[in-house]
Design a protein around this motif. Structure first.
Motif, PDB file in Angstrom:
ATOM      1  N   GLU A 122       0.801  -1.222   0.000  1.00  0.00           N
ATOM      2  CA  GLU A 122       0.000   0.000   0.000  1.00  0.00           C
ATOM      3  C   GLU A 122       0.847   1.293   0.000  1.00  0.00           C
ATOM      4  OE1 GLU A 122      -3.031   0.176  -0.836  1.00  0.00           O
ATOM      5  OE2 GLU A 122      -3.015   2.353  -0.589  1.00  0.00           O
ATOM      6  N   PRO A 123       1.910   1.390   0.820  1.00  0.00           N
ATOM      7  CA  PRO A 123       2.713   2.632   0.769  1.00  0.00           C
ATOM      8  C   PRO A 123       3.326   2.885  -0.608  1.00  0.00           C
ATOM      9  CG  PRO A 123       3.397   1.238   2.628  1.00  0.00           C
ATOM     10  CD  PRO A 123       2.421   0.448   1.835  1.00  0.00           C
ATOM     11  N   ARG A 125       1.926   1.951  -3.460  1.00  0.00           N
ATOM     12  CA  ARG A 125       0.810   2.418  -4.307  1.00  0.00           C
ATOM     13  C   ARG A 125       0.546   3.905  -4.073  1.00  0.00           C
ATOM     14  NH1 ARG A 125      -1.730  -3.015  -3.566  1.00  0.00           N
ATOM     15  NH2 ARG A 125      -1.367  -4.023  -5.567  1.00  0.00           N
ATOM     16  N   GLN A 126       0.658   4.331  -2.816  1.00  0.00           N
ATOM     17  CA  GLN A 126       0.460   5.756  -2.516  1.00  0.00           C
ATOM     18  C   GLN A 126       1.566   6.598  -3.172  1.00  0.00           C
ATOM     19  OE1 GLN A 126       0.153   6.064   1.771  1.00  0.00           O
ATOM     20  NE2 GLN A 126      -1.702   4.816   1.822  1.00  0.00           N
ATOM     21  N   ARG A 128       3.172   5.728  -5.902  1.00  0.00           N
ATOM     22  CA  ARG A 128       2.829   5.711  -7.337  1.00  0.00           C
ATOM     23  C   ARG A 128       1.827   6.820  -7.654  1.00  0.00           C
ATOM     24  NH1 ARG A 128      -1.414   1.219  -8.495  1.00  0.00           N
ATOM     25  NH2 ARG A 128      -2.606   2.796  -7.371  1.00  0.00           N
ATOM     26  N   ASP A 129       0.785   6.934  -6.827  1.00  0.00           N
ATOM     27  CA  ASP A 129      -0.253   7.940  -7.085  1.00  0.00           C
ATOM     28  C   ASP A 129       0.299   9.359  -6.939  1.00  0.00           C
ATOM     29  OD1 ASP A 129      -1.942   5.851  -7.524  1.00  0.00           O
ATOM     30  OD2 ASP A 129      -2.943   5.962  -5.572  1.00  0.00           O
ATOM     31  N   ALA A 130       1.238   9.528  -5.998  1.00  0.00           N
ATOM     32  CA  ALA A 130       1.809  10.867  -5.778  1.00  0.00           C
ATOM     33  C   ALA A 130       2.724  11.290  -6.928  1.00  0.00           C
ATOM     34  CB  ALA A 130       2.584  10.886  -4.459  1.00  0.00           C
TER      35      ALA A 130
END
Ligand SMILES: [Zn+2]
Length: 213
Positions: A122-123, A125-126, A128-130
């Protein structure tokens, strides 16, 4: 031969060879450890920390998990605590690598369906989104490398902010943090970032690490 039987046989050969080369090795190792480096790397079987650094038993204190993540509440925190407070390591290396399966999974819009793996990723993925604007234009292989590098830098930033590490630095015994990338294609390590900037890195000068840049 059964694969596990082969491993056991190889272990006997390894122990005999090492005893022949250095008769006191195992006695010395039995007495205790004082590694200078904590290595936080990926669990990927192609990135074995000791082998790629030509390190002997006792030289690296190693923690590996999928995509080299330091997360709140996972076992990496106990490894860090022991390495800093008891072993007093001089250096912490966070090492990512090219073609990392964990990073590839984190780039996918779909979850893996493996609950522990998805929670662990999850970190990333966050992250990646940032950084979607940086990652999106890249070809797939470059995107994986870029997110691996961003992840290594993020882990170094996270470590630098940890009270455990801040306290060690205030007491002048702080470890230097090194973010590195390993290229599967060449077998070479490259240092991306160091904290504090400009700090000494004597262990690398005295080791067999090959720095491409
Ligand atoms: Zn990996």
């Amino acid at each position: 031969m059964d694969f596990i039987d082969r491993l056991l046989l190889e272990n006997r050969a390894w122990a005999q060879e090492n005893r022949a080369y250095d008769p006191e090795l195992f006695e010395r190792l039995s007495a205790g450890q004082s590694p200078r480096v904590l290595w936080i790397g990926c669990a990927d079987s192609r990135v074995p920390a000791e082998q790629i650094c030509n390190a002997e038993p006792g030289e690296l204190f190693v923690h590996r998990n999928i995509a080299n993540v330091v997360a709140e509440g996972d076992s990496s925190r106990s490894v860090l605590e022991y390495a800093i407070e008891v072993l007093q390591v001089e250096h912490i290396v966070v090492c990512g690598h090219h073609r990392c399966g964990g990073i590839q999974a984190a780039l996918s819009p779909q979850q893996t369906g493996l609950p522990h793996v998805d929670r662990h990723l999850e970190p990333i993925r966050q992250l990646r989104d940032a950084h979607v604007d940086t990652l999106h234009p890249l070809a797939e292989r470059d995107r994986v490398t870029m997110l691996s590098e961003l992840n290594v830098r993020a882990q170094i930033e996270l470590l630098a902010r940890l009270p455990l590490i801040k306290k060690a630095h205030e007491e002048q015994r702080g470890p230097t943090l090194h973010g590195m990338m390993y290229a599967l294609e060449s077998g070479q390590l490259r240092e991306l970032v160091r904290w504090p900037p400009g700090s000494a890195h004597s262990f690398m000068a005295s080791s067999a690490m090959a720095l491409s840049e």
